[in-house]
Enzyme design. Structure first.
Site, PDB file in Angstrom:
ATOM      1  N   CYS A   9      40.656  38.881  41.149  1.00 56.48           N
ATOM      2  CA  CYS A   9      41.972  38.689  40.568  1.00 56.48           C
ATOM      3  C   CYS A   9      43.035  38.370  41.617  1.00 56.48           C
ATOM      4  O   CYS A   9      42.857  38.657  42.794  1.00 56.48           O
ATOM      5  CB  CYS A   9      42.442  39.965  39.867  1.00 56.48           C
ATOM      6  SG  CYS A   9      41.351  40.468  38.552  1.00 56.48           S
ATOM      7  N   GLY A  36      41.435  33.682  40.221  1.00 58.30           N
ATOM      8  CA  GLY A  36      40.952  34.038  38.884  1.00 58.30           C
ATOM      9  C   GLY A  36      41.459  33.031  37.874  1.00 58.30           C
ATOM     10  O   GLY A  36      42.656  32.735  37.855  1.00 58.30           O
ATOM     11  N   ASN A 110      43.543  44.219  41.303  1.00 52.05           N
ATOM     12  CA  ASN A 110      42.556  43.393  41.989  1.00 52.05           C
ATOM     13  C   ASN A 110      41.583  44.340  42.676  1.00 52.05           C
ATOM     14  O   ASN A 110      41.990  45.155  43.492  1.00 52.05           O
ATOM     15  CB  ASN A 110      43.275  42.500  43.017  1.00 52.05           C
ATOM     16  CG  ASN A 110      42.321  41.709  43.904  1.00 52.05           C
ATOM     17  OD1 ASN A 110      42.657  41.371  45.028  1.00 52.05           O
ATOM     18  ND2 ASN A 110      41.138  41.408  43.420  1.00 52.05           N
ATOM     19  N   GLY A 111      40.297  44.234  42.323  1.00 53.49           N
ATOM     20  CA  GLY A 111      39.290  45.095  42.943  1.00 53.49           C
ATOM     21  C   GLY A 111      38.370  45.673  41.901  1.00 53.49           C
ATOM     22  O   GLY A 111      38.282  45.162  40.772  1.00 53.49           O
ATOM     23  N   TYR A 250      36.067  32.739  52.447  1.00 54.91           N
ATOM     24  CA  TYR A 250      36.109  31.885  51.267  1.00 54.91           C
ATOM     25  C   TYR A 250      37.282  32.137  50.326  1.00 54.91           C
ATOM     26  O   TYR A 250      37.938  31.190  49.897  1.00 54.91           O
ATOM     27  CB  TYR A 250      34.792  32.061  50.500  1.00 54.91           C
ATOM     28  CG  TYR A 250      34.766  31.474  49.115  1.00 54.91           C
ATOM     29  CD1 TYR A 250      34.858  30.102  48.915  1.00 54.91           C
ATOM     30  CD2 TYR A 250      34.643  32.296  48.002  1.00 54.91           C
ATOM     31  CE1 TYR A 250      34.828  29.559  47.634  1.00 54.91           C
ATOM     32  CE2 TYR A 250      34.606  31.761  46.724  1.00 54.91           C
ATOM     33  CZ  TYR A 250      34.704  30.396  46.539  1.00 54.91           C
ATOM     34  OH  TYR A 250      34.675  29.866  45.294  1.00 54.91           O
ATOM     35  N   SER A 291      36.582  24.200  50.212  1.00 55.17           N
ATOM     36  CA  SER A 291      36.519  25.511  50.858  1.00 55.17           C
ATOM     37  C   SER A 291      35.881  25.464  52.247  1.00 55.17           C
ATOM     38  O   SER A 291      36.184  26.308  53.077  1.00 55.17           O
ATOM     39  CB  SER A 291      35.787  26.512  49.960  1.00 55.17           C
ATOM     40  OG  SER A 291      34.527  26.015  49.585  1.00 55.17           O
TER      41      SER A 291
END
Ligand code: SF4
Length: 488
Positions: A9, A36, A110-111, A250, A291
């Site tokens: 997220c 996300g 987030n996590g 990344y 990326s």
């Protein structure tokens, strides 16, 4: 490229009495879209009540001009989601709203919390009802019911109870609050606007808003932000740092700054280390866009092999993992890249990518390059082999799905159809990043998790049974109910 490695997220928060906080949040989330793409949401406070709008899809699909008008106030939080616990459905979109003894609050996360099921069972025993199936709602309920006379005490309670990775944005009618877990696994930074404050998962969001980066939120720290300024609530002592090194490899955008380092040159340094560790005899270096571009440039500079663009990316497709179904995901490579036959034909290529997770995408890319005439394909990967799953918010599947947990590097090389395959080692990766091993979580490469983790984790473990109520069937006292989601 890494379509099978999914970020959890992006989170965002703002306080300003002089600007349109919903609009600022929209553009903040827009900059964090790469973290996300399943759903997005913004909650605002007008000082008395919270207002919420969430929906499935990209930020630009969820919000239109009239939605922003519906979100008044001086405080806001926002969220972009990829589901790591809970399924991809509207009821799991964030921010989540809960009501408890500490009032109404909205929360974005987030996590991943590894003890969410235990915490949820405890709360249910106390009579707390849950609307959806994500660990974020559990966190919000722990905070809404936390003992303590003030937010410092309540965050200290929250941090004692939560086990796992979390960066949080929390909104009450009066304040914006943020917190970062004691190991600092997910990023979170504080920035300054002319007339207020912003927080975001990544500093690239500040650049788009004209905000000035102030500092990172420290591991184990919570911040309370309102018209009185920023107050640090030191919640919990850090046991050990365990920042996710995949943010460097990344996830984070190359124009973001983490630990004081701009990521683009760090990724170039990874490519240079890769060239030293795994040299190749080749005509050109190409990177899998976007990326791995910086690492490919680094490989080229170190090796002296010219860098060219061999694959053109259709920039409007987005990351291939937007498509949830395997058949479309397989098509995704072709939707996303077009090889330049005139550049590749008859050439020996070094192809730099950031990671190999399940080993389903790399063979298709190599086959596409060979069909375009490449004579040799030497894969060079900036992530070491991923042998263990992540329990902290990165969905990379179960251990048996990870190709490096089932095969040796030569076997993977054969499986993907490369002429050679070389991964950056953990030691050289750390050398490129320039920070000590103790700063990082490296568990998906080493199996050395920074805390005890369940043997296997089911991302749907907290989902209510089929037919359970959708969050929108709940009444939210003192909260403006979300209106129906726009279909776009
Ligand atoms: S296990 Fe890997 S992906 Fe997960 S937090 Fe640790 S380094 Fe990041």
């Amino acid at each position: 490229m890494t379509p099978s490695l999914r970020e959890s997220c992006g989170i965002f928060g703002v306080y300003t009495p002089e600007e349109d906080v919903a609009r600022i949040s929209f553009y903040g989330l827009y900059a964090l879209q790469h973290r996300g793409q399943e759903s997005a949401g913004i909650a605002t406070s007008d000082g008395r009540r919270l207002h919420l709008r969430t929906g499935m899809g990209l930020v630009s699909q969820v919000f239109a001009e009239e939605d922003l008008a519906y979100l008044p106030g001086r405080l806001a939080i926002g969220h972009t989601r990829y589901s790591t616990t809970g399924s991809s459905r509207e009821a799991n979109a964030q921010p989540v709203l809960v009501e408890g003894p500490n009032g109404t609050l909205a929360l974005g996360h987030n996590g991943n919390i590894v003890n969410a099921a235990v915490l949820r069972a405890d709360l249910e025993e106390q009579g707390v009802a849950f609307a959806a199936g994500a660990d974020s709602e559990v966190i919000a309920q722990v905070l809404a019911t936390a003992p303590g006379a003030n937010w410092q005490d309540r965050f200290a309670h929250l941090m004692r109870r939560l086990e796992g990775a979390y960066s949080l944005v929390v909104l009450t009618p009066q304040a914006l609050m943020v917190a970062r877990d004691p190991m600092g696994n997910r990023p979170l930074s504080l920035g300054r606007l002319d007339s207020g404050w912003v927080v975001a998962s990544e500093t690239c969001a500040f650049d788009h808003l004209g905000a000035t980066f102030i500092r990172e939120v420290e591991p184990g720290e919570a911040l309370h932000i309102d018209e009185g300024g920023v107050q640090s609530l030191k919640g919990f002592e850090s046991r050990r740092d365990a920042f996710c090194i995949f943010e460097y490899i990344y996830f984070a955008r190359p124009d973001s700054v983490i630990d004081g380092k701009l990521l683009y040159p760090v990724r170039m340094a990874m490519g240079a280390q890769l060239a030293r560790e795994h040299p190749a005899d080749a005509d050109f270096v190409i990177g899998i866009p976007d990326s791995a571009t910086a690492a490919a440039v680094g490989y080229s500079q170190e090796s002296g092999i010219p860098f060219v663009e061999g694959l053109v990316k259709n920039r409007y497709v987005g990351r291939t993992f937007i498509e949830p179904d395997q058949r479309i995901r397989e098509m995704g490579v072709h939707l996303k890249f077009n090889p330049l036959r005139e550049v590749l034909e008859g050439r020996r290529l070094v192809v730099v990518d950031d990671s190999i997770v399940r080993g389903t995408t790399t063979p298709r890319v190599i086959a596409m390059l060979r069909r375009a005439g490449a004579r040799e394909v030497h894969m060079r990967i900036t992530a070491p082999p991923i042998t263990h799953p992540c329990f902290f918010g990165i969905d990379m599947g179960t251990r048996w799905e990870l190709i490096a947990s089932q095969m040796s590097v030569p076997e993977v090389e054969h499986h993907v159809g490369a002429d050679s395959l070389g991964h950056l080692s953990v030691d050289r990766l750390l050398k490129a990043v320039g920070l000590p091993r103790e700063h990082f979580c490296l568990a998906c490469f080493t199996g050395d998790y920074p805390m005890p983790v369940p043997l296997q984790m089911d991302k749907l473990a907290l989902e209510p049974a089929m037919g359970a109520r959708d969050r929108h069937e709940f009444e939210w006292p003192d909260v403006v109910r979300p209106s129906p989601v726009r279909k776009s």
